[in-house]
Design a protein around this motif. Structure first.
Motif, PDB file in Angstrom:
ATOM      1  N   VAL A 149      37.827  54.613  48.925  1.00 37.78           N
ATOM      2  CA  VAL A 149      37.331  53.689  49.567  1.00 37.78           C
ATOM      3  C   VAL A 149      36.192  53.755  49.162  1.00 37.78           C
ATOM      4  N   GLY A 150      35.563  52.902  48.982  1.00 41.40           N
ATOM      5  CA  GLY A 150      33.897  52.662  48.603  1.00 41.40           C
ATOM      6  C   GLY A 150      33.521  52.627  47.477  1.00 41.40           C
ATOM      7  N   VAL A 151      34.076  52.407  46.361  1.00 39.58           N
ATOM      8  CA  VAL A 151      33.830  52.857  44.769  1.00 39.58           C
ATOM      9  C   VAL A 151      34.181  51.446  43.860  1.00 39.58           C
ATOM     10  N   SER A 152      35.224  51.154  44.602  1.00 41.88           N
ATOM     11  CA  SER A 152      35.535  49.215  44.019  1.00 41.88           C
ATOM     12  C   SER A 152      35.616  48.385  44.720  1.00 41.88           C
ATOM     13  N   THR A 153      34.656  48.134  45.150  1.00 41.86           N
ATOM     14  CA  THR A 153      34.549  46.497  46.492  1.00 41.86           C
ATOM     15  C   THR A 153      34.538  45.471  46.294  1.00 41.86           C
ATOM     16  N   ASP A 154      34.462  45.292  44.483  1.00 37.61           N
ATOM     17  CA  ASP A 154      34.963  43.743  44.520  1.00 37.61           C
ATOM     18  C   ASP A 154      36.504  43.470  43.440  1.00 37.61           C
ATOM     19  N   MET A 155      37.177  42.439  43.584  1.00 33.11           N
ATOM     20  CA  MET A 155      38.257  42.724  42.625  1.00 33.11           C
ATOM     21  C   MET A 155      37.949  42.617  41.176  1.00 33.11           C
ATOM     22  N   ALA A 156      36.705  42.254  40.735  1.00 29.44           N
ATOM     23  CA  ALA A 156      36.495  42.268  39.360  1.00 29.44           C
ATOM     24  C   ALA A 156      36.700  43.545  39.155  1.00 29.44           C
TER      25      ALA A 156
ATOM     26  N   THR B  65      53.364  47.873  37.617  1.00 23.10           N
ATOM     27  CA  THR B  65      52.661  46.494  37.889  1.00 23.10           C
ATOM     28  C   THR B  65      51.285  47.710  38.586  1.00 23.10           C
ATOM     29  N   LEU B  66      50.707  47.139  38.802  1.00 25.05           N
ATOM     30  CA  LEU B  66      49.172  47.994  38.879  1.00 25.05           C
ATOM     31  C   LEU B  66      48.440  46.555  39.938  1.00 25.05           C
ATOM     32  N   TRP B  67      48.052  45.999  40.909  1.00 28.93           N
ATOM     33  CA  TRP B  67      47.637  45.085  41.548  1.00 28.93           C
ATOM     34  C   TRP B  67      46.858  45.553  42.973  1.00 28.93           C
ATOM     35  N   PRO B  68      46.098  44.772  43.579  1.00 30.52           N
ATOM     36  CA  PRO B  68      45.448  44.984  44.772  1.00 30.52           C
ATOM     37  C   PRO B  68      45.825  43.759  45.488  1.00 30.52           C
ATOM     38  N   PHE B  69      45.772  43.832  47.389  1.00 29.64           N
ATOM     39  CA  PHE B  69      46.275  43.311  48.359  1.00 29.64           C
ATOM     40  C   PHE B  69      45.007  42.386  48.214  1.00 29.64           C
ATOM     41  N   GLY B  70      44.122  42.266  47.651  1.00 29.74           N
ATOM     42  CA  GLY B  70      42.818  42.789  47.621  1.00 29.74           C
ATOM     43  C   GLY B  70      41.824  43.064  48.847  1.00 29.74           C
ATOM     44  N   PRO B  71      40.866  42.646  49.059  1.00 33.42           N
ATOM     45  CA  PRO B  71      39.500  43.240  49.887  1.00 33.42           C
ATOM     46  C   PRO B  71      40.040  43.707  51.293  1.00 33.42           C
TER      47      PRO B  71
ATOM     48  N   THR C 102      45.215  38.564  53.837  1.00 31.55           N
ATOM     49  CA  THR C 102      46.329  37.742  54.233  1.00 31.55           C
ATOM     50  C   THR C 102      47.389  38.469  54.661  1.00 31.55           C
ATOM     51  N   SER C 103      46.657  39.503  54.531  1.00 28.24           N
ATOM     52  CA  SER C 103      48.099  40.826  55.109  1.00 28.24           C
ATOM     53  C   SER C 103      48.004  41.071  56.227  1.00 28.24           C
ATOM     54  N   GLY C 104      46.343  40.934  57.060  1.00 34.08           N
ATOM     55  CA  GLY C 104      46.529  40.867  57.897  1.00 34.08           C
ATOM     56  C   GLY C 104      46.850  39.759  59.150  1.00 34.08           C
ATOM     57  N   ASN C 105      46.285  38.083  58.535  1.00 38.18           N
ATOM     58  CA  ASN C 105      47.352  37.034  58.632  1.00 38.18           C
ATOM     59  C   ASN C 105      48.811  36.403  58.848  1.00 38.18           C
ATOM     60  N   SER C 106      48.530  37.051  57.811  1.00 39.36           N
ATOM     61  CA  SER C 106      50.787  36.818  57.256  1.00 39.36           C
ATOM     62  C   SER C 106      50.836  37.751  58.732  1.00 39.36           C
TER      63      SER C 106
ATOM     64  N   TRP D  94      47.351  39.319  40.785  1.00 35.49           N
ATOM     65  CA  TRP D  94      45.766  39.623  40.964  1.00 35.49           C
ATOM     66  C   TRP D  94      45.075  38.391  41.900  1.00 35.49           C
ATOM     67  N   ASP D  95      45.424  37.373  40.482  1.00 36.27           N
ATOM     68  CA  ASP D  95      45.264  36.010  41.099  1.00 36.27           C
ATOM     69  C   ASP D  95      45.222  35.349  42.575  1.00 36.27           C
ATOM     70  N   LEU D  96      46.150  36.015  43.193  1.00 35.81           N
ATOM     71  CA  LEU D  96      46.890  35.868  44.562  1.00 35.81           C
ATOM     72  C   LEU D  96      45.464  36.906  45.395  1.00 35.81           C
ATOM     73  N   ALA D  97      45.397  38.056  44.828  1.00 33.42           N
ATOM     74  CA  ALA D  97      44.192  38.725  45.471  1.00 33.42           C
ATOM     75  C   ALA D  97      42.638  38.012  45.820  1.00 33.42           C
ATOM     76  N   ILE D  98      42.448  37.329  44.917  1.00 34.55           N
ATOM     77  CA  ILE D  98      41.419  36.198  45.305  1.00 34.55           C
ATOM     78  C   ILE D  98      41.888  35.244  46.195  1.00 34.55           C
ATOM     79  N   SER D  99      42.472  34.405  45.764  1.00 36.30           N
ATOM     80  CA  SER D  99      42.268  33.242  46.214  1.00 36.30           C
ATOM     81  C   SER D  99      43.050  33.137  47.550  1.00 36.30           C
ATOM     82  N   ALA D 100      44.304  33.710  47.470  1.00 35.18           N
ATOM     83  CA  ALA D 100      45.082  33.963  48.950  1.00 35.18           C
ATOM     84  C   ALA D 100      43.472  34.504  50.130  1.00 35.18           C
ATOM     85  N   ASN D 101      43.362  35.600  49.986  1.00 37.88           N
ATOM     86  CA  ASN D 101      41.787  36.070  51.174  1.00 37.88           C
ATOM     87  C   ASN D 101      41.182  34.919  51.310  1.00 37.88           C
TER      88      ASN D 101
END
Length: 356
Positions: free
Chosen positions: A116-123, A150-156, A219-223, A275-282
């Motif tokens: 946490v705190g190291v990589s704070t943007d998706m790129a 696979t390795l992927w993020p939920f998003g910010p 996204t997760s909090g909303n869903s 990965w695309d979902l982590a950016i667009s849906a969030n």
């Protein structure tokens, strides 16, 4: 040859009762191995119903296999997210969707992927994940008889609160849901009380006051309908909550090299989709959480948006360097003396941070 370890205790009995563990003959294993998949929490509706379930429903066809695939969300199977590595190693399941930070209590090396705190943007996070993937997979195979698919993020990873907040300083004294050791360390550094909960436990915890704030993606909090039990939304990214689809190695070896190549290609396709979902849906979920347009793919709520203070962004980075990295270094070097060096030449290099 695939080995199914006989289940013991209440967990084993529950899995047998659900039909999720069973012995098969060597001939059946060779001809049409069954792939037993545990997916994400069902309350993460977008990830489960839009991505995971369709993927595994179609996988035998898209990968050109005769495999019989069973898919169940994690909460419906009744296992704990933190137990995923051990469940994979035992052969209880063939594929699991794993929250890496939660499962890393069994080996802190794995949390190095997304401290946490190291990589704070998706790129930046994707560069970190790509840099660490080989070392991560090598250790996973050695320690837990599983491999990365696979390795992927939920998003910010952002903050929901049912108490008025304006900055990170307002978290002092509040009980905040966290789900990784480094996230707990960060919150404690800001004077909060870290409460470890898996996703399915958070809504009632916020509702009953067990926690006053909680961290997850927009996204997760909303869903998960968290805005029903929270009022203030701080979209300050703390990390990405990297997940993985991991496969038991014994199961993997039952496929021919051609089938393994097909599986690898299909799982990589799903990884890119996530990965695309982590950016667009969030982005849409942030708008929907606070009742702002455009809000098209998520549920509309009316939370209070808390503006991100540049000082808070600096606090997060400074805490990562001064608190999170030293704590993780000490824990990880105890299980692997080369842990810090591995991190420095992979994640550290792309994040422009170094563990001393």
């Amino acid at each position: 040859m695939h080995r199914c370890i006989p289940p013991t205790g209440l967990l084993g009995a529950a899995l047998l009762a659900c039909g999720l563990l069973w012995p098969t003959s060597p001939q059946a294993q060779t001809e049409a191995p069954t792939m037993r998949v545990v997916g994400n929490f069902s309350s993460n509706r977008t990830h489960v119903e839009v991505v995971e379930r369709p993927f595994f429903t179609q996988l035998a066809q898209t990968a050109g296999m005769r495999t019989n695939i069973t898919y169940n969300p994690m909460d419906q199977v009744g296992v704990q997210a933190a137990d995923a590595f051990r469940l994979l190693r035992s052969g209880a399941f063939d594929v699991m969707s794993v929250q890496i930070g939660m499962a890393s209590r069994d080996d802190p090396f794995f949390e190095g992927l997304d401290l946490v705190g190291v990589s704070t943007d998706m790129a930046q996070l994707r560069r970190a994940v790509d840099a660490y993937r080989e070392a991560f997979d090598r250790r996973l195979q050695t320690r837990f008889n599983a491999k990365v698919m696979t390795l992927w993020p939920f998003g910010p990873q952002v903050i929901y609160c049912n108490a008025p907040i304006r900055t990170l300083e307002n978290l002092r004294g509040l009980r905040v849901r966290t789900f990784t050791p480094s996230m707990a360390a960060l919150m404690q550094n800001f004077g909060a009380v870290a409460v470890t909960l898996q996703f399915s436990e958070v809504y009632p915890a916020l509702q009953r006051g067990v926690a006053q704030c909680a961290i997850t993606s927009p996204t997760s909090g909303n869903s998960g309908n968290w805005p029903e039990v929270t009022t203030h939304f701080l979209p300050l990214s703390l990390g990405g909550a990297v997940q993985g689809h991991l496969m038991n190695l014994d199961h993997w070896r039952r496929y021919s090299p051609e089938r393994q190549a097909a599986l690898t290609a299909e799982f990589r396709r799903m990884e890119n989709q996530l990965w695309d979902l982590a950016i667009s849906a969030n982005e849409d979920a942030v708008n929907c959480n606070v009742g702002r347009d455009p809000c098209t793919a998520n549920t509309r709520f009316r939370m209070t948006m808390v503006e991100i203070e540049p000082a808070d962004q600096e606090r997060v980075r400074r805490a990562a360097e001064e608190v999170v990295l030293p704590i993780w270094r000490d824990a990880c070097n105890r299980v692997d003396p080369q842990c810090s060096a591995t991190w420095n030449r992979t994640v550290g290099q792309v994040a422009n941070m170094q563990i001393r």
